[in-house]
Design a protein around this motif. Sequence first.
Motif, PDB file in Angstrom:
ATOM      1  N   LEU A  13      48.976   3.100  15.858  1.00 18.58           N
ATOM      2  CA  LEU A  13      48.733   4.461  16.352  1.00 18.58           C
ATOM      3  C   LEU A  13      48.090   4.438  17.741  1.00 18.58           C
ATOM      4  O   LEU A  13      48.460   5.228  18.611  1.00 18.58           O
ATOM      5  CB  LEU A  13      47.836   5.226  15.373  1.00 18.58           C
ATOM      6  N   ASN A  14      47.145   3.533  17.937  1.00 12.88           N
ATOM      7  CA  ASN A  14      46.515   3.421  19.258  1.00 12.88           C
ATOM      8  C   ASN A  14      47.522   2.998  20.315  1.00 12.88           C
ATOM      9  O   ASN A  14      47.563   3.562  21.410  1.00 12.88           O
ATOM     10  CB  ASN A  14      45.369   2.406  19.226  1.00 12.88           C
ATOM     11  N   PHE A  17      49.853   5.844  21.061  1.00 13.90           N
ATOM     12  CA  PHE A  17      49.211   6.891  21.855  1.00 13.90           C
ATOM     13  C   PHE A  17      49.102   6.481  23.322  1.00 13.90           C
ATOM     14  O   PHE A  17      49.359   7.282  24.218  1.00 13.90           O
ATOM     15  CB  PHE A  17      47.828   7.216  21.284  1.00 13.90           C
ATOM     16  N   LEU A  20      52.460   6.824  24.869  1.00 14.80           N
ATOM     17  CA  LEU A  20      52.779   8.240  25.077  1.00 14.80           C
ATOM     18  C   LEU A  20      52.045   8.798  26.300  1.00 14.80           C
ATOM     19  O   LEU A  20      52.624   9.556  27.082  1.00 14.80           O
ATOM     20  CB  LEU A  20      52.431   9.048  23.830  1.00 14.80           C
ATOM     21  N   GLY A  48      43.866  13.405  21.938  1.00 12.84           N
ATOM     22  CA  GLY A  48      44.348  12.231  21.205  1.00 12.84           C
ATOM     23  C   GLY A  48      43.223  11.385  20.655  1.00 12.84           C
ATOM     24  O   GLY A  48      43.301  10.889  19.521  1.00 12.84           O
ATOM     25  N   TRP A  51      41.786  13.069  17.684  1.00 10.44           N
ATOM     26  CA  TRP A  51      42.693  12.929  16.546  1.00 10.44           C
ATOM     27  C   TRP A  51      42.626  11.520  15.970  1.00 10.44           C
ATOM     28  O   TRP A  51      42.581  11.336  14.755  1.00 10.44           O
ATOM     29  CB  TRP A  51      44.128  13.255  16.970  1.00 10.44           C
ATOM     30  N   LEU A  52      42.607  10.509  16.846  1.00 15.65           N
ATOM     31  CA  LEU A  52      42.551   9.122  16.373  1.00 15.65           C
ATOM     32  C   LEU A  52      41.221   8.800  15.710  1.00 15.65           C
ATOM     33  O   LEU A  52      41.158   7.945  14.824  1.00 15.65           O
ATOM     34  CB  LEU A  52      42.798   8.155  17.534  1.00 15.65           C
TER      35      LEU A  52
END
Length: 55
Positions: A13-14, A17, A20, A48, A51-52
């Motif tokens: 996920l990191n 992100f 992105l 972000g 959220w993370l």
Amino acid sequence: MKALFKTLFGDWLNLGFVALVMVIEVTLVRAGYTHQAGVVVPAFILAGVSWLSTR
């Protein structure tokens, strides 16, 4: 070795992100919106990261 990579890069996920964010930055700059990128990118990063942090 797995712990080293987890410390350096985090999880998928990191990495996703960060990728992105880079795509958004490059897209805005190449489209000629450099001044707007200075506002949009930090706001996107803040959203972000918040959220993370819940994951």
